[in-house]
Scaffold this active site. Structure first.
Site, PDB file in Angstrom:
ATOM      1  N   SER A 163       2.854 -14.547  -9.388  1.00 25.00           N
ATOM      2  CA  SER A 163       1.837 -14.321  -8.335  1.00 25.00           C
ATOM      3  C   SER A 163       0.644 -15.201  -8.652  1.00 25.00           C
ATOM      4  N   ALA A 183      -3.069 -12.877 -12.900  1.00 28.17           N
ATOM      5  CA  ALA A 183      -3.727 -11.559 -12.791  1.00 28.17           C
ATOM      6  C   ALA A 183      -4.659 -11.563 -11.589  1.00 28.17           C
ATOM      7  N   ALA A 217      -5.678 -10.380   5.797  1.00 26.77           N
ATOM      8  CA  ALA A 217      -5.209 -10.020   7.132  1.00 26.77           C
ATOM      9  C   ALA A 217      -6.375  -9.868   8.100  1.00 26.77           C
ATOM     10  N   GLU A 261      -2.604 -14.515 -17.517  1.00 28.13           N
ATOM     11  CA  GLU A 261      -3.538 -15.158 -16.583  1.00 28.13           C
ATOM     12  C   GLU A 261      -4.039 -16.468 -17.170  1.00 28.13           C
ATOM     13  N   ARG A 321      -0.764 -18.617  -2.915  1.00 28.23           N
ATOM     14  CA  ARG A 321       0.177 -18.828  -1.813  1.00 28.23           C
ATOM     15  C   ARG A 321      -0.043 -20.181  -1.146  1.00 28.23           C
ATOM     16  N   HIS A 371     -23.113  15.474   1.998  1.00 26.60           N
ATOM     17  CA  HIS A 371     -22.933  15.921   0.619  1.00 26.60           C
ATOM     18  C   HIS A 371     -21.854  16.983   0.570  1.00 26.60           C
ATOM     19  N   LYS A 412       0.830  -1.207   0.000  1.00 25.88           N
ATOM     20  CA  LYS A 412       0.000   0.000   0.000  1.00 25.88           C
ATOM     21  C   LYS A 412       0.871   1.267   0.000  1.00 25.88           C
ATOM     22  N   ASP A 443      -3.817 -17.473   7.398  1.00 22.90           N
ATOM     23  CA  ASP A 443      -3.498 -18.058   6.089  1.00 22.90           C
ATOM     24  C   ASP A 443      -3.191 -19.549   6.146  1.00 22.90           C
ATOM     25  N   VAL A 490      -4.763 -10.690  -7.143  1.00 28.05           N
ATOM     26  CA  VAL A 490      -4.633  -9.462  -6.355  1.00 28.05           C
ATOM     27  C   VAL A 490      -3.198  -8.914  -6.410  1.00 28.05           C
TER      28      VAL A 490
HETATM   29  P1  FAD Z   1       1.479 -14.109   8.194  1.00 25.96           P
HETATM   30  O1  FAD Z   1       1.229 -12.668   8.094  1.00 25.96           O
HETATM   31  O2  FAD Z   1       2.109 -14.788   7.041  1.00 25.96           O
HETATM   32  O3  FAD Z   1       2.386 -14.286   9.473  1.00 25.96           O
HETATM   33  C1  FAD Z   1       2.906 -15.517   9.842  1.00 25.96           C
HETATM   34  C2  FAD Z   1       4.074 -15.287  10.766  1.00 25.96           C
HETATM   35  O4  FAD Z   1       4.463 -16.533  11.298  1.00 25.96           O
HETATM   36  C3  FAD Z   1       5.319 -14.714  10.082  1.00 25.96           C
HETATM   37  O5  FAD Z   1       5.734 -13.557  10.759  1.00 25.96           O
HETATM   38  C4  FAD Z   1       6.377 -15.811  10.199  1.00 25.96           C
HETATM   39  O6  FAD Z   1       7.654 -15.263  10.471  1.00 25.96           O
HETATM   40  C5  FAD Z   1       5.865 -16.577  11.396  1.00 25.96           C
HETATM   41  N1  FAD Z   1       6.232 -18.000  11.422  1.00 25.96           N
HETATM   42  C6  FAD Z   1       5.951 -18.954  10.482  1.00 25.96           C
HETATM   43  N2  FAD Z   1       6.398 -20.149  10.901  1.00 25.96           N
HETATM   44  C7  FAD Z   1       6.953 -19.954  12.112  1.00 25.96           C
HETATM   45  C8  FAD Z   1       7.591 -20.801  13.055  1.00 25.96           C
HETATM   46  N3  FAD Z   1       7.702 -22.115  12.851  1.00 25.96           N
HETATM   47  N4  FAD Z   1       8.077 -20.250  14.185  1.00 25.96           N
HETATM   48  C9  FAD Z   1       7.969 -18.913  14.428  1.00 25.96           C
HETATM   49  N5  FAD Z   1       7.367 -18.066  13.581  1.00 25.96           N
HETATM   50  C10 FAD Z   1       6.859 -18.586  12.448  1.00 25.96           C
HETATM   51  N6  FAD Z   1      -4.373  -8.974   3.040  1.00 25.96           N
HETATM   52  C11 FAD Z   1      -5.272  -7.994   3.280  1.00 25.96           C
HETATM   53  O7  FAD Z   1      -6.231  -8.231   4.021  1.00 25.96           O
HETATM   54  N7  FAD Z   1      -5.128  -6.756   2.723  1.00 25.96           N
HETATM   55  C12 FAD Z   1      -4.104  -6.450   1.907  1.00 25.96           C
HETATM   56  O8  FAD Z   1      -4.007  -5.327   1.421  1.00 25.96           O
HETATM   57  C13 FAD Z   1      -3.159  -7.460   1.623  1.00 25.96           C
HETATM   58  N8  FAD Z   1      -2.119  -7.201   0.806  1.00 25.96           N
HETATM   59  C14 FAD Z   1      -1.197  -8.183   0.564  1.00 25.96           C
HETATM   60  C15 FAD Z   1      -0.155  -7.893  -0.307  1.00 25.96           C
HETATM   61  C16 FAD Z   1       0.778  -8.872  -0.594  1.00 25.96           C
HETATM   62  C17 FAD Z   1       1.900  -8.556  -1.531  1.00 25.96           C
HETATM   63  C18 FAD Z   1       0.678 -10.145   0.036  1.00 25.96           C
HETATM   64  C19 FAD Z   1       1.697 -11.199  -0.213  1.00 25.96           C
HETATM   65  C20 FAD Z   1      -0.354 -10.435   0.901  1.00 25.96           C
HETATM   66  C21 FAD Z   1      -1.313  -9.455   1.157  1.00 25.96           C
HETATM   67  N9  FAD Z   1      -2.405  -9.697   1.992  1.00 25.96           N
HETATM   68  C22 FAD Z   1      -3.325  -8.725   2.232  1.00 25.96           C
HETATM   69  C23 FAD Z   1      -2.575 -11.005   2.661  1.00 25.96           C
HETATM   70  C24 FAD Z   1      -2.089 -10.919   4.119  1.00 25.96           C
HETATM   71  O9  FAD Z   1      -0.750 -10.511   4.132  1.00 25.96           O
HETATM   72  C25 FAD Z   1      -2.244 -12.270   4.787  1.00 25.96           C
HETATM   73  O10 FAD Z   1      -3.560 -12.736   4.647  1.00 25.96           O
HETATM   74  C26 FAD Z   1      -1.915 -12.150   6.276  1.00 25.96           C
HETATM   75  O11 FAD Z   1      -0.598 -11.693   6.456  1.00 25.96           O
HETATM   76  C27 FAD Z   1      -2.097 -13.493   6.972  1.00 25.96           C
HETATM   77  O12 FAD Z   1      -1.792 -13.360   8.320  1.00 25.96           O
HETATM   78  P2  FAD Z   1      -1.234 -14.568   9.173  1.00 25.96           P
HETATM   79  O13 FAD Z   1      -1.054 -14.030  10.547  1.00 25.96           O
HETATM   80  O14 FAD Z   1      -2.087 -15.742   8.972  1.00 25.96           O
HETATM   81  O15 FAD Z   1       0.170 -14.941   8.534  1.00 25.96           O
HETATM   82  P1  NAI Z   2      -4.617 -14.863  -6.344  1.00 24.22           P
HETATM   83  O1  NAI Z   2      -5.271 -16.127  -5.970  1.00 24.22           O
HETATM   84  O2  NAI Z   2      -5.272 -13.579  -6.015  1.00 24.22           O
HETATM   85  O3  NAI Z   2      -4.344 -14.846  -7.906  1.00 24.22           O
HETATM   86  C1  NAI Z   2      -3.610 -15.837  -8.557  1.00 24.22           C
HETATM   87  C2  NAI Z   2      -3.958 -15.811 -10.031  1.00 24.22           C
HETATM   88  O4  NAI Z   2      -3.033 -16.596 -10.713  1.00 24.22           O
HETATM   89  C3  NAI Z   2      -5.355 -16.376 -10.316  1.00 24.22           C
HETATM   90  O5  NAI Z   2      -6.064 -15.470 -11.123  1.00 24.22           O
HETATM   91  C4  NAI Z   2      -5.068 -17.694 -11.003  1.00 24.22           C
HETATM   92  O6  NAI Z   2      -6.038 -18.021 -11.950  1.00 24.22           O
HETATM   93  C5  NAI Z   2      -3.720 -17.396 -11.663  1.00 24.22           C
HETATM   94  N1  NAI Z   2      -2.887 -18.566 -11.900  1.00 24.22           N
HETATM   95  C6  NAI Z   2      -2.665 -19.618 -11.077  1.00 24.22           C
HETATM   96  N2  NAI Z   2      -1.781 -20.471 -11.634  1.00 24.22           N
HETATM   97  C7  NAI Z   2      -1.440 -19.952 -12.849  1.00 24.22           C
HETATM   98  C8  NAI Z   2      -0.572 -20.362 -13.895  1.00 24.22           C
HETATM   99  N3  NAI Z   2       0.149 -21.479 -13.782  1.00 24.22           N
HETATM  100  N4  NAI Z   2      -0.480 -19.587 -14.988  1.00 24.22           N
HETATM  101  C9  NAI Z   2      -1.199 -18.448 -15.095  1.00 24.22           C
HETATM  102  N5  NAI Z   2      -2.035 -18.005 -14.146  1.00 24.22           N
HETATM  103  C10 NAI Z   2      -2.157 -18.743 -13.027  1.00 24.22           C
HETATM  104  O7  NAI Z   2      -3.152 -14.964  -5.715  1.00 24.22           O
HETATM  105  P2  NAI Z   2      -2.023 -13.879  -5.500  1.00 24.22           P
HETATM  106  O8  NAI Z   2      -2.235 -12.697  -6.379  1.00 24.22           O
HETATM  107  O9  NAI Z   2      -0.758 -14.624  -5.568  1.00 24.22           O
HETATM  108  O10 NAI Z   2      -2.273 -13.430  -4.025  1.00 24.22           O
HETATM  109  C11 NAI Z   2      -2.332 -14.398  -2.992  1.00 24.22           C
HETATM  110  C12 NAI Z   2      -3.307 -14.001  -1.959  1.00 24.22           C
HETATM  111  O11 NAI Z   2      -2.787 -12.949  -1.166  1.00 24.22           O
HETATM  112  C13 NAI Z   2      -4.617 -13.457  -2.497  1.00 24.22           C
HETATM  113  O12 NAI Z   2      -5.524 -14.483  -2.820  1.00 24.22           O
HETATM  114  C14 NAI Z   2      -5.118 -12.665  -1.362  1.00 24.22           C
HETATM  115  O13 NAI Z   2      -5.813 -13.502  -0.488  1.00 24.22           O
HETATM  116  C15 NAI Z   2      -3.851 -12.151  -0.711  1.00 24.22           C
HETATM  117  N6  NAI Z   2      -3.650 -10.753  -1.092  1.00 24.22           N
HETATM  118  C16 NAI Z   2      -4.594  -9.845  -0.723  1.00 24.22           C
HETATM  119  C17 NAI Z   2      -4.487  -8.537  -1.094  1.00 24.22           C
HETATM  120  C18 NAI Z   2      -5.557  -7.587  -0.733  1.00 24.22           C
HETATM  121  O14 NAI Z   2      -6.379  -7.937   0.094  1.00 24.22           O
HETATM  122  N7  NAI Z   2      -5.594  -6.403  -1.327  1.00 24.22           N
HETATM  123  C19 NAI Z   2      -3.343  -8.046  -1.861  1.00 24.22           C
HETATM  124  C20 NAI Z   2      -2.433  -9.106  -2.243  1.00 24.22           C
HETATM  125  C21 NAI Z   2      -2.588 -10.391  -1.841  1.00 24.22           C
END
Ligand code: FAD
Ligand code: NAI
Length: 475
Positions: free
Chosen positions: A279, A191, A330, A213, A282, A454, A58, A322, A193
């Site tokens: 991407s 394509a 999150a 995609e 996950r 408004h 962000k 997750d 998120v």
């Molecule tokens: P995580 O945030 O992955 O945290 C897990 C933690 O566990 C980590 O700190 C790791 O170090 C720790 N851990 C793992 N194994 C061990 C172990 N054995 N011992 C000790 N520590 C350990 N979600 C949104 O809602 N809004 C968004 O805008 C958004 N943007 C995103 C953008 C990107 C690029 C990505 C990749 C994800 C995004 N997400 C977003 C998804 C969001 O980040 C995850 O859904 C969220 O972080 C999940 O939280 P969590 O606590 O389950 O796991």
């Molecule tokens: P995603 O599930 O959002 O998108 C993955 C895309 O890849 C899908 O459209 C799928 O059809 C495509 N795909 C899968 N395998 C493929 C292949 N072999 N070739 C071509 N296309 C393929 O997953 P992404 O973007 O990796 O994000 C993971 C997760 O992280 C999201 O699902 C979301 O839960 C979280 N996230 C949330 C955000 C937010 O809330 N704003 C921002 C970023 C991530």
């Protein structure tokens, strides 16, 4: 000697750190273990979200939007800026500062709530009389014992088979958030998120971005009207998005990545790029956790199996975020973390998956809650739909940001709101009203009768609700 706690939380991402704080608020003695480190080895709690996810993405989306505005849109407002240039060090440095503020904030909150933090990797030992044993290894070596353990170990980027992330050319979200220069050509596979958000960041800074995609439809789980509107906007901005493709064997040399693909019609193409973001979803983090040592049940995709209460197959072990089923968001992780802590305190919380909002922070933003029109049709539900375009909203015109609409779907008989879909400016904030209404099982008429200030973008929500009853006032 083992250190005894009421609760040990493994992972300090949004699921884990929030669960730890809530459990401590409820009077339990709590330890939280996390191994994430800064470049100089210091603890960096906050998980994927804080370190390489929600927060840094962000920050870069905001900065890159400023850059694009300065270049392309400020002149419309009569603001002339010349010689706009990018200081990439500052661009990335600001993001790192924002991340650090969040890391430090969590450490402060742990202190404030008397959560004991351990920096290291946690793995299950065995069941002992006093509870579950959790070993911490790394900078700190400890044995912790607790009656209840909450696993919140999160997820990691899924790699394509045979193509590991090197984070310099083949990038996961991690590498894609810290490129030292703007690539001339950037290819993205998926394509979803991440592809759209991070693809947008680098496109705004000047990269030529091609997204491949696999699914035949763009944003297949999103309401079709919303997906269509967003695709139109992204294409106009210069993002090239090909759907229905099959990616072939990717080759990389020191300077270039070549991605061959077959399009929906069977024709063969290739994209040559400086960098490639993969991407495609996950995978849950359970490696090294010792799940097998204690017999903790995982499903065939590696997620920890839980019931509706986030209870695992073993008594006293819970899992949230997750690493378990459900959307990888999150706020979903946080809600589950709070619910488990409250359950441990004897309360009866409930997480309503039907009202978890989704947001994609592109420009326009895409936000939704509840069911899509396609889901309602498939379910045979009788519904009414009302839409209102931002083009007809005074505030959006004043902002100079009129792309998109608000669409409200309501039950045909009871008028209960079943889904809301927004494409447009700050859709991420506007969706909260829809979530609230749906949580209270409100009707479209309830939104329509609420006084909205408004001129605000939120009036588009009111107008869309009025449109459900075919009585929008401004369109
Ligand atoms: P995580 O945030 O992955 O945290 C897990 C933690 O566990 C980590 O700190 C790791 O170090 C720790 N851990 C793992 N194994 C061990 C172990 N054995 N011992 C000790 N520590 C350990 N979600 C949104 O809602 N809004 C968004 O805008 C958004 N943007 C995103 C953008 C990107 C690029 C990505 C990749 C994800 C995004 N997400 C977003 C998804 C969001 O980040 C995850 O859904 C969220 O972080 C999940 O939280 P969590 O606590 O389950 O796991
Ligand atoms: P995603 O599930 O959002 O998108 C993955 C895309 O890849 C899908 O459209 C799928 O059809 C495509 N795909 C899968 N395998 C493929 C292949 N072999 N070739 C071509 N296309 C393929 O997953 P992404 O973007 O990796 O994000 C993971 C997760 O992280 C999201 O699902 C979301 O839960 C979280 N996230 C949330 C955000 C937010 O809330 N704003 C921002 C970023 C991530």
């Amino acid at each position: 000697m083992a250190k005894q706690f009421d609760v040990v939380v493994i992972g300090a991402g949004p699921g884990g750190y929030i669960a730890a704080i809530r459990a401590a608020q409820l009077g339990m003695s709590v330890a939280c273990v996390d191994y994430w480190s800064t470049a100089d080895g210091k603890p960096a709690p906050g998980g994927t979200c804080t370190n390489v996810g929600c927060i840094p993405s962000k920050a870069l989306l905001q900065s890159s939007e400023h850059y694009e505005h300065a270049q392309k849109h400020l002149a419309e407002h009569g603001v002339k800026v010349e010689g706009v240039s990018l200081d990439i060090k500052q661009f990335l440095g600001r993001k790192d500062t924002v991340v650090k503020q969040n890391n430090d904030g969590i450490l402060y909150l742990f202190k404030k709530n008397k959560v004991t933090f351990f920096h290291g990797k946690a793995s299950f030992g065995a069941k002992v009389d006093a509870g579950w044993s959790v070993n911490v290894s790394g900078e700190q070596t400890e044995e912790l014992v607790a009656k209840n353990v909450i696993v919140a170990t999160g997820s990691s980027a899924r790699a394509l088979p045979g193509l590991d992330f090197d984070e310099t050319q083949i990038l996961s979200n991690d590498g894609a958030l810290r490129l030292a220069s703007v690539p001339k050509k950037l290819a993205v596979i998926g394509a979803g998120v991440i592809g759209l958000e991070l693809g947008s960041v680098w496109r705004r800074l000047g990269a030529e971005v091609t997204i491949l995609e696999g699914a035949p439809e763009f944003l297949a789980t999103v309401d079709r009207d919303a997906a269509k509107e967003a695709l139109k906007a992204f294409t106009k901005q210069g993002l090239t998005i090909h759907t229905g493709v099959k990616v072939g064997e990717i080759k990389k040399t020191a300077k270039k990545v070549t991605v061959p693909y077959t399009d929906a019609a069977g024709a063969e193409h290739k994209v040559e790029a400086d960098k490639l973001i993969v991407s495609i979803g996950r995978v849950p983090n359970t490696e090294g956790l010792g799940a097998e040592t204690i017999g903790l049940k995982l499903d065939e995709r590696g997620f920890i199996v839980v019931d509706d209460d986030c209870a695992t197959s073993l008594p006293g072990i819970w899992a949230v975020g997750d690493v378990v089923r459900g959307p990888m968001l999150a706020h979903k992780a946080e809600e589950e973390g709070v619910a488990v802590a409250e359950r441990l305190a004897g309360q009866h919380p409930h997480v309503n998956f039907d009202t978890v909002p989704w947001v994609i922070y592109t420009s326009p933003e895409i936000a939704w809650v509840g069911q899509t029109e396609q889901q309602l049709k498939t379910a045979g539900r009788q519904y009414r739909s009302g839409s209102f375009p931002f083009l007809a909203n005074g505030r959006a015109r004043a902002l100079g940001d009129t792309t998109g609409f608000v669409k409200v779907l309501a039950d045909a008989k009871t008028d209960e709101v079943l889904g809301v879909h927004i494409v447009g400016p700050v859709a991420s904030e506007l969706i909260a009203e829809a979530v609230t209404i749906m949580e209270f099982r409100g009707a479209a008429e309830d939104i329509a009768r609420i006084c909205h200030a408004h001129p605000t973008l939120s009036e588009a929500m009111k107008e869309a609700a009025l449109a459900v009853d075919t009585r929008a006032l401004n369109f």
